[in-house]
Scaffold this motif. Structure first.
Motif, short mmCIF file in Angstrom:
data_model
loop_
_atom_site.label_atom_id
_atom_site.label_comp_id
_atom_site.label_asym_id
_atom_site.label_seq_id
_atom_site.Cartn_x
_atom_site.Cartn_y
_atom_site.Cartn_z
N THR A 121 0.83 -1.21 0.00
CA THR A 121 0.00 0.00 0.00
C THR A 121 0.86 1.26 0.00
O THR A 121 0.41 2.32 -0.40
CB THR A 121 -0.95 0.06 1.21
OG1 THR A 121 -0.19 0.07 2.41
CG2 THR A 121 -1.92 -1.11 1.19
N ARG A 122 2.12 1.13 0.42
CA ARG A 122 3.05 2.27 0.45
C ARG A 122 3.82 2.43 -0.86
O ARG A 122 4.51 3.42 -1.04
CB ARG A 122 4.06 2.11 1.58
CG ARG A 122 3.47 2.06 2.94
CD ARG A 122 3.36 3.46 3.47
NE ARG A 122 2.89 3.44 4.84
CZ ARG A 122 3.46 4.10 5.80
NH1 ARG A 122 4.53 4.81 5.59
NH2 ARG A 122 2.96 4.05 7.01
N LEU A 123 3.79 1.43 -1.73
CA LEU A 123 4.55 1.47 -2.98
C LEU A 123 3.71 2.05 -4.09
O LEU A 123 2.49 1.85 -4.13
CB LEU A 123 5.00 0.06 -3.38
CG LEU A 123 5.95 -0.67 -2.44
CD1 LEU A 123 6.16 -2.09 -2.94
CD2 LEU A 123 7.27 0.07 -2.34
N PRO A 124 4.36 2.73 -5.04
CA PRO A 124 3.61 3.14 -6.24
C PRO A 124 3.08 1.89 -6.94
O PRO A 124 3.69 0.82 -6.87
CB PRO A 124 4.67 3.84 -7.10
CG PRO A 124 5.78 4.17 -6.17
CD PRO A 124 5.74 3.16 -5.07
N SER A 125 1.97 2.00 -7.63
CA SER A 125 1.31 0.83 -8.23
C SER A 125 2.20 0.09 -9.22
O SER A 125 2.02 -1.10 -9.42
CB SER A 125 0.01 1.24 -8.91
OG SER A 125 0.28 2.15 -9.96
#
Length: 140
Positions: free
Chosen positions: A132-136
């Motif tokens: 959820t913290r990473l870019p998609s």
């Protein structure tokens, strides 16, 4: 974090073959994906892995240079190439999967089924929290 380092070392140790130098795990993962998805294209690899096209191109070039992968013209699109593992590539993937199984046995072989299920649930939750913290485009 030290556990991750130890697992990485254990994987490297499992992959070492006295006869030839070990192939980097990232290359083996790409090769594994090519084996599991026969005829995948470089663009398909980039989409499936979330890696940028340039990085995928470099990894594919390295696999081609090592003789573990071949390119063949795509039958439906002459601008595109299908990627297929060579017999040597198939053998490397099998060895990689054996190494992964060995490390998994080392890590989880002594756990009871209920403990393993609980650990799996916790690890899935941790992975989701990190993602959820990473870019998609960086998840996978």
């Amino acid at each position: 974090m030290s556990l991750f380092g130890s697992v990485k070392q254990a994987m490297r140790h499992e992959l070492q073959d006295g006869a030839e130098p070990a192939v980097a795990p990232m290359l083996l993962r790409m090769l594994q994906l090519c084996q599991r998805t026969p005829g995948i294209t470089q663009q398909g690899l980039a989409q499936r892995t979330g890696r940028d096209k340039g990085q995928v191109a470099r990894l594919v070039r390295e696999l081609l240079d090592l003789g573990l992968l071949v390119k063949e013209e795509h039958p439906e699109d002459r601008r595109s190439h299908r990627l297929l593992p060579t017999p040597a590539g198939v053998a490397k993937v099998q060895r990689f999967e054996q190494a992964e199984a060995g490390v998994a046995e080392l890590l989880f072989g002594g756990l009871r089924a209920a403990d393993l299920r609980s650990l799996t649930e916790q690890l899935v939750a941790l992975k989701q929290r990190v993602e959820t913290r990473l870019p998609s485009d960086e998840t996978d």
